[in-house]
Design an enzyme around this catalytic site. Structure first.
Site, PDB file in Angstrom:
ATOM      1  N   THR A  38     -36.024  78.247 -37.498  1.00  0.00           N
ATOM      2  CA  THR A  38     -37.367  77.822 -37.889  1.00  0.00           C
ATOM      3  C   THR A  38     -38.294  79.034 -37.970  1.00  0.00           C
ATOM      4  O   THR A  38     -38.377  79.803 -37.018  1.00  0.00           O
ATOM      5  CB  THR A  38     -37.927  76.811 -36.866  1.00  0.00           C
ATOM      6  OG1 THR A  38     -37.112  75.646 -36.906  1.00  0.00           O
ATOM      7  CG2 THR A  38     -39.365  76.440 -37.178  1.00  0.00           C
ATOM      8  N   LEU A  48     -33.735  75.239 -34.986  1.00  0.00           N
ATOM      9  CA  LEU A  48     -32.689  76.119 -35.510  1.00  0.00           C
ATOM     10  C   LEU A  48     -33.212  76.815 -36.760  1.00  0.00           C
ATOM     11  O   LEU A  48     -33.549  76.157 -37.739  1.00  0.00           O
ATOM     12  CB  LEU A  48     -31.437  75.299 -35.853  1.00  0.00           C
ATOM     13  CG  LEU A  48     -30.901  74.432 -34.720  1.00  0.00           C
ATOM     14  CD1 LEU A  48     -29.930  73.385 -35.257  1.00  0.00           C
ATOM     15  CD2 LEU A  48     -30.247  75.287 -33.671  1.00  0.00           C
ATOM     16  N   HIS A  80     -34.201  71.684 -38.085  1.00  0.00           N
ATOM     17  CA  HIS A  80     -33.730  72.891 -38.752  1.00  0.00           C
ATOM     18  C   HIS A  80     -34.780  73.407 -39.726  1.00  0.00           C
ATOM     19  O   HIS A  80     -35.463  72.625 -40.398  1.00  0.00           O
ATOM     20  CB  HIS A  80     -32.426  72.587 -39.502  1.00  0.00           C
ATOM     21  CG  HIS A  80     -31.918  73.749 -40.297  1.00  0.00           C
ATOM     22  ND1 HIS A  80     -32.036  73.814 -41.661  1.00  0.00           N
ATOM     23  CD2 HIS A  80     -31.301  74.889 -39.904  1.00  0.00           C
ATOM     24  CE1 HIS A  80     -31.497  74.951 -42.083  1.00  0.00           C
ATOM     25  NE2 HIS A  80     -31.054  75.619 -41.042  1.00  0.00           N
ATOM     26  N   SER A  81     -34.907  74.714 -39.794  1.00  0.00           N
ATOM     27  CA  SER A  81     -35.764  75.392 -40.750  1.00  0.00           C
ATOM     28  C   SER A  81     -37.198  74.880 -40.654  1.00  0.00           C
ATOM     29  O   SER A  81     -37.742  74.776 -39.558  1.00  0.00           O
ATOM     30  CB  SER A  81     -35.192  75.256 -42.159  1.00  0.00           C
ATOM     31  OG  SER A  81     -35.866  76.119 -43.053  1.00  0.00           O
ATOM     32  N   MET A  82     -37.820  74.564 -41.773  1.00  0.00           N
ATOM     33  CA  MET A  82     -39.221  74.145 -41.781  1.00  0.00           C
ATOM     34  C   MET A  82     -39.447  72.847 -40.990  1.00  0.00           C
ATOM     35  O   MET A  82     -40.554  72.601 -40.524  1.00  0.00           O
ATOM     36  CB  MET A  82     -39.721  73.971 -43.218  1.00  0.00           C
ATOM     37  CG  MET A  82     -39.700  75.252 -44.042  1.00  0.00           C
ATOM     38  SD  MET A  82     -40.851  76.494 -43.479  1.00  0.00           S
ATOM     39  CE  MET A  82     -42.359  75.894 -44.198  1.00  0.00           C
TER      40      MET A  82
END
Length: 85
Positions: free
Chosen positions: A47, A45, A18-20
């Site tokens: 990112t 997700l 998720h994200s970074m």
């Protein structure tokens, strides 16, 4: 080892991030000695694949420059959901 003694240990992994955290699989591929066959699927997700949401410092900018032109791999399935490329 988690699979020590297993008659059929896994040969690759699926990464869900998720994200970074979704940038980590791309970073792994820049590392000398990383066996690309160990990575079969990358699911990210939200990112920020192209640029950081906020440019906080020079090291984050340098990180993005290092992975900018790097695709995960032709033999790795990459799925980006919401906010990916």
């Amino acid at each position: 080892s988690l699979y020590e003694g297993s008659p059929h240990p896994p040969t690759s992994v699926v990464i869900v991030a998720h994200s970074m955290g979704g940038l980590i699989p791309r970073f792994l591929l820049t590392q000398p000695g990383f066996d690309r066959r160990q990575l079969s699927v990358v699911l990210t997700l939200a990112t920020p694949h192209r640029a950081p949401p906020i440019h906080l410092d020079a090291s984050l900018t340098a990180f993005y420059e290092a992975i900018a032109d790097l695709d995960v791999a032709e033999d790795v399935t990459q799925i980006a959901i919401v906010g990916g490329e």
